[in-house]
Design an enzyme around this catalytic site. Structure first.
Site, PDB file in Angstrom:
ATOM      1  CD  GLU A   1       0.062  28.617 -12.624  1.00  0.00           C
ATOM      2  OE1 GLU A   1       0.667  29.697 -12.727  1.00  0.00           O
ATOM      3  OE2 GLU A   1       0.027  27.754 -13.528  1.00  0.00           O
TER       4      GLU A   1
ATOM      5  CG  ASP B   1       6.597   6.933   0.873  1.00  0.00           C
ATOM      6  OD1 ASP B   1       5.449   7.090   1.333  1.00  0.00           O
ATOM      7  OD2 ASP B   1       6.818   6.642  -0.313  1.00  0.00           O
TER       8      ASP B   1
ATOM      9  CB  THR C   1      -0.958   8.693  -0.469  1.00  0.00           C
ATOM     10  OG1 THR C   1      -1.038   7.594   0.452  1.00  0.00           O
ATOM     11  CG2 THR C   1       0.078   8.387  -1.528  1.00  0.00           C
TER      12      THR C   1
ATOM     13  CE  LYS D   1      -0.674   3.792  -0.940  1.00  0.00           C
ATOM     14  NZ  LYS D   1      -0.417   5.067  -1.662  1.00  0.00           N
TER      15      LYS D   1
ATOM     16  NE  ARG E   1      -7.364   6.537  -6.371  1.00  0.00           N
ATOM     17  CZ  ARG E   1      -6.647   5.492  -5.976  1.00  0.00           C
ATOM     18  NH1 ARG E   1      -5.371   5.641  -5.713  1.00  0.00           N
ATOM     19  NH2 ARG E   1      -7.201   4.302  -5.868  1.00  0.00           N
TER      20      ARG E   1
END
Length: 416
Positions: A54, A197, A223, A226, A232
């Site tokens: 974290e 995006d 992302t 793709k 992913r």
């Protein structure tokens, strides 16, 4: 790793093997899917999955992070180099979470978003009413004309009336290039933040096969699968230091706890592949292949939204046909060709039925297929859709499809 699954959980192992066979034999033509690199999968299956981290490099809330700090720092530097920007946050678990983090960082509840309509090719996270983005913020939409193209004058008119806080340019089903400079003019005219995006075209952007949203856009999301062929996940990019600080705070602790360090390592590995000279060859082939497919389908007198494509995907419209996008999707699936039903401009059918299908070239290009194979595939698609109820034909073509797939095996069974 397959050894342990095979011996400990045969039920799951068998399904993984069946999925491997499906990916190797069927023709994967969903525009948002791709085949990642074995090295990326290796990183995702590494011991890094055990580590909580974290915070950010050199500023963690857990000890024992000296090595994952190095990994995340490498991922950040490679992302910045790829996209030509100053800041990158590589922690978002997905593109949707990346978009949500941008909104959370830069908007207050009920602020205004202006994005592309979902039914016109936008994404759920561009303010669709069924999405949390459409419930938390006031969302408004622009679309495409019946020719499948954006009318930027209309977008400007909408923006003047709506006065959005964020103007989103991006899509999940648009076949032409976005004019980021025009979007910048519109955003500046109403004092809006401009967000791009580029989840679908990022792999083309980094190869200079699609316009780069920088320096026009204030913040960019993508992302990493793709067209990038990575794992992913999501990434947020910017050149604005103030925006970068707000986004870092929103990603953690605002939206996420511990980052997925095995995925961040996989992102870094994928970025290294994207930085290689060979990547430009792949991206160029992606575009060449889809253009060949479009050419064949137009020659067979099928309607394509916008008449063709400038990127990695095409949209076939069946508004003039007796069958729906759903029926076309099923018929092609029966023949081993995987696409997805999709709405098209002027669609009168529901989103569950649609009047079109979306087809992409990235995955088959990753398998080594070129114009010759895409020409053959286009002819088979035309053959199936011209006699859509002929199940015998679909069965015969499936055998041919499997034979083609077996000549372009993407993954050797031994690595699983």
């Amino acid at each position: 790793m397959a050894y342990y699954i095979q011996n400990e959980d045969l039920e799951i192992y068998d399904l993984i093997q069946k999925e491997l066979q499906r990916q190797n034999t069927h023709l994967e033509m969903i525009a948002s899917e791709n085949y990642t690199f074995p090295s990326v999968m290796e990183a995702m299956g590494s011991v890094l999955t055990n580590k909580y981290a974290e915070g950010y490099p050199n500023k963690r809330y857990y000890s024992g992070c000296e090595y994952v700090d190095g990994i995340e720092s490498i991922a950040i530097e490679r992302a910045k180099k790829l996209f030509g920007c100053k800041f990158a946050n590589v922690q978002p678990h997905s593109g949707s979470q990346a978009n949500g983090a941008v909104y959370g960082a830069l908007l207050k509840p009920y602020d205004k978003i202006l994005g592309m309509d979902l039914s016109h090719g936008g994404h759920l996270t561009h303010g669709a009413k069924v999405s949390i983005t459409g419930k938390t913020y006031q969302s408004f939409f622009y679309g495409v004309e019946l020719d499948g193209r954006i009318d930027y004058d209309k977008v400007a008119d909408y923006a003047k009336v709506i006065k959005p806080n964020i103007l989103v340019c991006g899509f999940s089903a648009y076949t032409r290039e976005l004019d980021f400079a025009k979007f910048k003019e519109i955003a500046e005219s109403v004092g809006a933040v401009l967000m791009a995006d580029i989840a679908h075209v990022a792999g083309l952007v980094v190869a200079n096969e699609y316009p780069n949203p920088f320096p026009y856009c204030d913040v960019v999301t993508t992302t990493t699968h793709k067209t990038l062929r990575g794992p992913r996940g999501g990434v947020i990019l910017t050149n604005n230091e103030e925006i970068a600080q707000k986004i870092d705070k929103m990603v953690f602790p605002g939206m996420q706890g511990g980052p997925l360090m095995h995925v961040i390592a996989a992102k870094a590995v994928g970025f290294r592949e994207n930085l290689k000279p060979e990547w430009k060859t792949y991206a160029k082939q992606v575009k060449s292949n889809i253009k060949k497919l479009a050419e064949v389908l137009v020659k067979q007198e099928f309607d394509l939204v916008s008449g063709g494509t400038d990127n990695h995907l095409i949209l076939m419209s069946f508004l003039k046909n007796d069958f729906s996008g759903k029926e076309a999707d099923i018929a092609l699936a029966n023949a081993g060709i995987t696409v997805n039903k999709n709405t098209v401009p002027g669609d009168i059918r529901s989103p569950f039925v649609t009047s079109g299908i979306r087809i992409g070239s990235p995955a088959l290009t990753a398998r080594g297929m070129k114009e010759k194979e895409f020409e053959w595939i286009g002819e088979r698609i035309a053959e199936i859709l011209s006699d859509i109820k002929n199940e015998s034909l679909q069965s015969d073509i499936k055998k041919q499809v499997f034979a083609l797939g077996n000549n372009f095996i993407i993954y050797d069974k031994s690595i699983f």
